[in-house]
Design a protein around this motif. Structure first.
Motif, PDB file in Angstrom:
ATOM      1  N   VAL A   1      46.467  25.957  21.443  1.00 23.95           N
ATOM      2  CA  VAL A   1      46.897  27.028  20.550  1.00 23.95           C
ATOM      3  C   VAL A   1      46.030  28.247  20.817  1.00 23.95           C
ATOM      4  CG1 VAL A   1      47.225  27.738  18.155  1.00 23.95           C
ATOM      5  CG2 VAL A   1      47.611  25.343  18.810  1.00 23.95           C
ATOM      6  N   ALA A   2      46.677  29.310  21.340  1.00 22.66           N
ATOM      7  CA  ALA A   2      45.983  30.566  21.630  1.00 22.66           C
ATOM      8  C   ALA A   2      46.377  31.583  20.568  1.00 22.66           C
ATOM      9  CB  ALA A   2      46.360  31.079  23.020  1.00 22.66           C
ATOM     10  N   ARG A   3      45.371  32.207  19.953  1.00 21.62           N
ATOM     11  CA  ARG A   3      45.641  33.221  18.941  1.00 21.62           C
ATOM     12  C   ARG A   3      45.106  34.567  19.404  1.00 21.62           C
ATOM     13  NH1 ARG A   3      44.266  29.579  13.771  1.00 21.62           N
ATOM     14  NH2 ARG A   3      46.255  28.485  13.694  1.00 21.62           N
ATOM     15  N   GLY A   4      45.990  35.528  19.440  1.00 21.44           N
ATOM     16  CA  GLY A   4      45.642  36.890  19.811  1.00 21.44           C
ATOM     17  C   GLY A   4      46.543  37.824  19.038  1.00 21.44           C
TER      18      GLY A   4
ATOM     19  N   GLU B   1      31.842  28.847  32.538  1.00 21.99           N
ATOM     20  CA  GLU B   1      30.838  29.890  32.788  1.00 21.99           C
ATOM     21  C   GLU B   1      31.372  31.265  32.425  1.00 21.99           C
ATOM     22  OE1 GLU B   1      28.748  29.804  36.501  1.00 21.99           O
ATOM     23  OE2 GLU B   1      28.624  27.610  36.456  1.00 21.99           O
ATOM     24  N   ALA B   2      32.631  31.537  32.759  1.00 28.16           N
ATOM     25  CA  ALA B   2      33.244  32.827  32.438  1.00 28.16           C
ATOM     26  C   ALA B   2      33.819  32.830  31.017  1.00 28.16           C
ATOM     27  CB  ALA B   2      34.341  33.152  33.444  1.00 28.16           C
ATOM     28  N   GLY B   3      33.967  31.631  30.420  1.00 33.11           N
ATOM     29  CA  GLY B   3      34.542  31.536  29.081  1.00 33.11           C
ATOM     30  C   GLY B   3      36.025  31.813  29.059  1.00 33.11           C
ATOM     31  N   VAL B   4      36.741  31.358  30.118  1.00 28.05           N
ATOM     32  CA  VAL B   4      38.153  31.720  30.288  1.00 28.05           C
ATOM     33  C   VAL B   4      39.010  30.505  30.631  1.00 28.05           C
ATOM     34  CG1 VAL B   4      39.757  33.017  31.762  1.00 28.05           C
ATOM     35  CG2 VAL B   4      37.624  34.070  31.015  1.00 28.05           C
ATOM     36  N   VAL B   5      40.195  30.457  30.021  1.00 27.49           N
ATOM     37  CA  VAL B   5      41.247  29.522  30.395  1.00 27.49           C
ATOM     38  C   VAL B   5      42.359  30.379  30.996  1.00 27.49           C
ATOM     39  CG1 VAL B   5      42.940  27.832  29.595  1.00 27.49           C
ATOM     40  CG2 VAL B   5      40.686  27.930  28.520  1.00 27.49           C
ATOM     41  N   THR B   6      42.782  30.061  32.209  1.00 28.86           N
ATOM     42  CA  THR B   6      43.862  30.797  32.863  1.00 28.86           C
ATOM     43  C   THR B   6      45.124  29.950  32.793  1.00 28.86           C
ATOM     44  OG1 THR B   6      42.280  31.838  34.355  1.00 28.86           O
ATOM     45  CG2 THR B   6      44.604  31.940  34.988  1.00 28.86           C
ATOM     46  N   VAL B   7      46.218  30.572  32.327  1.00 33.22           N
ATOM     47  CA  VAL B   7      47.475  29.847  32.126  1.00 33.22           C
ATOM     48  C   VAL B   7      48.625  30.550  32.838  1.00 33.22           C
ATOM     49  CG1 VAL B   7      46.717  28.920  29.890  1.00 33.22           C
ATOM     50  CG2 VAL B   7      48.039  31.045  29.957  1.00 33.22           C
ATOM     51  N   ASP B   8      49.648  29.792  33.135  1.00 34.22           N
ATOM     52  CA  ASP B   8      50.897  30.330  33.669  1.00 34.22           C
ATOM     53  C   ASP B   8      51.973  29.947  32.653  1.00 34.22           C
ATOM     54  OD1 ASP B   8      52.955  31.345  35.124  1.00 34.22           O
ATOM     55  OD2 ASP B   8      52.686  30.039  36.872  1.00 34.22           O
ATOM     56  N   TRP B   9      52.110  30.806  31.653  1.00 30.02           N
ATOM     57  CA  TRP B   9      53.015  30.545  30.538  1.00 30.02           C
ATOM     58  C   TRP B   9      53.686  31.854  30.176  1.00 30.02           C
ATOM     59  CZ3 TRP B   9      55.204  26.488  28.657  1.00 30.02           C
ATOM     60  CH2 TRP B   9      55.738  26.477  27.383  1.00 30.02           C
ATOM     61  N   ASP B  10      54.960  31.822  29.925  1.00 31.17           N
ATOM     62  CA  ASP B  10      55.725  33.034  29.631  1.00 31.17           C
ATOM     63  C   ASP B  10      55.092  33.797  28.458  1.00 31.17           C
ATOM     64  OD1 ASP B  10      57.590  34.976  28.935  1.00 31.17           O
ATOM     65  OD2 ASP B  10      59.303  33.616  28.962  1.00 31.17           O
ATOM     66  N   PRO B  11      54.634  35.034  28.711  1.00 29.69           N
ATOM     67  CA  PRO B  11      53.975  35.811  27.650  1.00 29.69           C
ATOM     68  C   PRO B  11      54.885  36.069  26.437  1.00 29.69           C
ATOM     69  CG  PRO B  11      53.553  36.806  29.781  1.00 29.69           C
ATOM     70  CD  PRO B  11      54.581  35.729  30.004  1.00 29.69           C
ATOM     71  N   ASP B  12      56.204  36.022  26.642  1.00 34.25           N
ATOM     72  CA  ASP B  12      57.126  36.288  25.536  1.00 34.25           C
ATOM     73  C   ASP B  12      57.506  35.031  24.770  1.00 34.25           C
ATOM     74  OD1 ASP B  12      57.228  39.028  26.091  1.00 34.25           O
ATOM     75  OD2 ASP B  12      58.687  38.652  27.711  1.00 34.25           O
ATOM     76  N   PHE B  13      57.050  33.885  25.222  1.00 29.59           N
ATOM     77  CA  PHE B  13      57.413  32.620  24.571  1.00 29.59           C
ATOM     78  C   PHE B  13      56.439  32.276  23.479  1.00 29.59           C
ATOM     79  CE2 PHE B  13      57.921  27.957  24.317  1.00 29.59           C
ATOM     80  CZ  PHE B  13      59.277  27.920  24.071  1.00 29.59           C
TER      81      PHE B  13
ATOM     82  N   THR C   1      47.358  39.212  31.506  1.00 31.93           N
ATOM     83  CA  THR C   1      47.699  39.431  30.099  1.00 31.93           C
ATOM     84  C   THR C   1      46.782  38.589  29.212  1.00 31.93           C
ATOM     85  OG1 THR C   1      50.010  39.814  30.680  1.00 31.93           O
ATOM     86  CG2 THR C   1      49.533  39.314  28.369  1.00 31.93           C
ATOM     87  N   ASP C   2      46.195  39.238  28.212  1.00 34.28           N
ATOM     88  CA  ASP C   2      45.268  38.575  27.289  1.00 34.28           C
ATOM     89  C   ASP C   2      46.054  37.899  26.173  1.00 34.28           C
ATOM     90  OD1 ASP C   2      43.271  37.819  25.516  1.00 34.28           O
ATOM     91  OD2 ASP C   2      42.282  39.773  25.511  1.00 34.28           O
TER      92      ASP C   2
ATOM     93  N   LEU D   1      36.652  23.824  24.345  1.00 32.17           N
ATOM     94  CA  LEU D   1      37.603  24.873  24.724  1.00 32.17           C
ATOM     95  C   LEU D   1      37.768  25.920  23.617  1.00 32.17           C
ATOM     96  CD1 LEU D   1      40.380  22.630  26.299  1.00 32.17           C
ATOM     97  CD2 LEU D   1      38.716  24.039  27.510  1.00 32.17           C
ATOM     98  N   GLU D   2      37.488  25.521  22.380  1.00 34.47           N
ATOM     99  CA  GLU D   2      37.674  26.431  21.250  1.00 34.47           C
ATOM    100  C   GLU D   2      36.811  27.671  21.424  1.00 34.47           C
ATOM    101  OE1 GLU D   2      36.948  24.115  17.734  1.00 34.47           O
ATOM    102  OE2 GLU D   2      38.675  22.818  18.127  1.00 34.47           O
ATOM    103  N   GLY D   3      37.441  28.833  21.260  1.00 33.53           N
ATOM    104  CA  GLY D   3      36.731  30.098  21.379  1.00 33.53           C
ATOM    105  C   GLY D   3      36.800  30.718  22.766  1.00 33.53           C
ATOM    106  N   LEU D   4      37.251  29.961  23.780  1.00 33.86           N
ATOM    107  CA  LEU D   4      37.389  30.537  25.118  1.00 33.86           C
ATOM    108  C   LEU D   4      38.548  31.541  25.127  1.00 33.86           C
ATOM    109  CD1 LEU D   4      36.964  27.475  27.538  1.00 33.86           C
ATOM    110  CD2 LEU D   4      35.228  29.064  26.718  1.00 33.86           C
ATOM    111  N   ARG D   5      38.444  32.568  25.952  1.00 37.74           N
ATOM    112  CA  ARG D   5      39.519  33.550  26.109  1.00 37.74           C
ATOM    113  C   ARG D   5      40.630  32.911  26.928  1.00 37.74           C
ATOM    114  NH1 ARG D   5      39.611  37.536  22.707  1.00 37.74           N
ATOM    115  NH2 ARG D   5      41.073  38.509  24.125  1.00 37.74           N
TER     116      ARG D   5
END
Length: 175
Positions: free
Chosen positions: A140-143, A163-175, A122-123, A111-115
């Protein structure tokens, strides 16, 4: 066979570390993060890395469970002084040495390095690493900043698309 070599560019996985002497005959305590713990002996040769980053390859380690650690015998290590000199060294293996994960499972390191994107697009950056809290695992997502996202599927982690290199989450962007 033990040989020193410069650090290797292939992706290496940290499986454990050498803790210190067990007895006086050159046995060493090992902390293993494999499941089960003694599976670490299946993934040889090991690359041992000291605190200075010097690596050497080691094959032929044997051992067994003893309390919360493993106790091992390493080829060429025959006394307590040799063991003490190895204290703290990390045990690594190439990612390719691990068996393929079962369907619907994956290794954290993959998972490391996936967007990481919120379901609204929101990225959040990229996956830096994961860790366990005991209650659940945390991604742990770092942006633009660091976000700690409970790795709870499907509540917070909606999908992982290698394949797309993506993890999709439903997490409050302000948290």
């Amino acid at each position: 066979m033990n040989t020193e070599r410069p650090p290797t560019p292939q992706k290496m996985i940290l499986l454990g570390r050498l803790l210190g002497a067990f007895g006086v005959r050159g046995q060493i305590k090992i902390e293993s993060w494999t499941e089960p713990r003694d599976a670490i002996f299946r993934y040889q040769p090991w690359t041992l890395r000291d605190a200075a980053g010097v690596e050497r390859e080691l094959s032929g380690a044997r051992g067994k469970a003893s309390g919360k650690h493993l106790v091992a015998t390493l080829p060429g290590v025959e006394d307590r002084d040799q063991v003490e000199a190895m204290h703290g060294q990390e045990i690594l293996v190439p990612r390719a040495a691990l068996p393929p994960p079962s369907a619907g499972e994956f290794y954290w390191v993959d998972l490391e390095g996936l967007r990481v994107f919120h379901v609204d697009g929101t990225d959040f950056g990229t996956v830096s690493h994961l860790f366990s809290t005991g209650a659940n695992d945390v991604l742990v997502a770092r942006g633009d900043r660091e976000r700690l996202i409970p790795f709870v599927e499907p509540d917070y982690v909606r999908s992982v698309d290698f394949e797309a290199g993506v993890v999709t989450v439903d997490w409050d962007p302000d948290f």
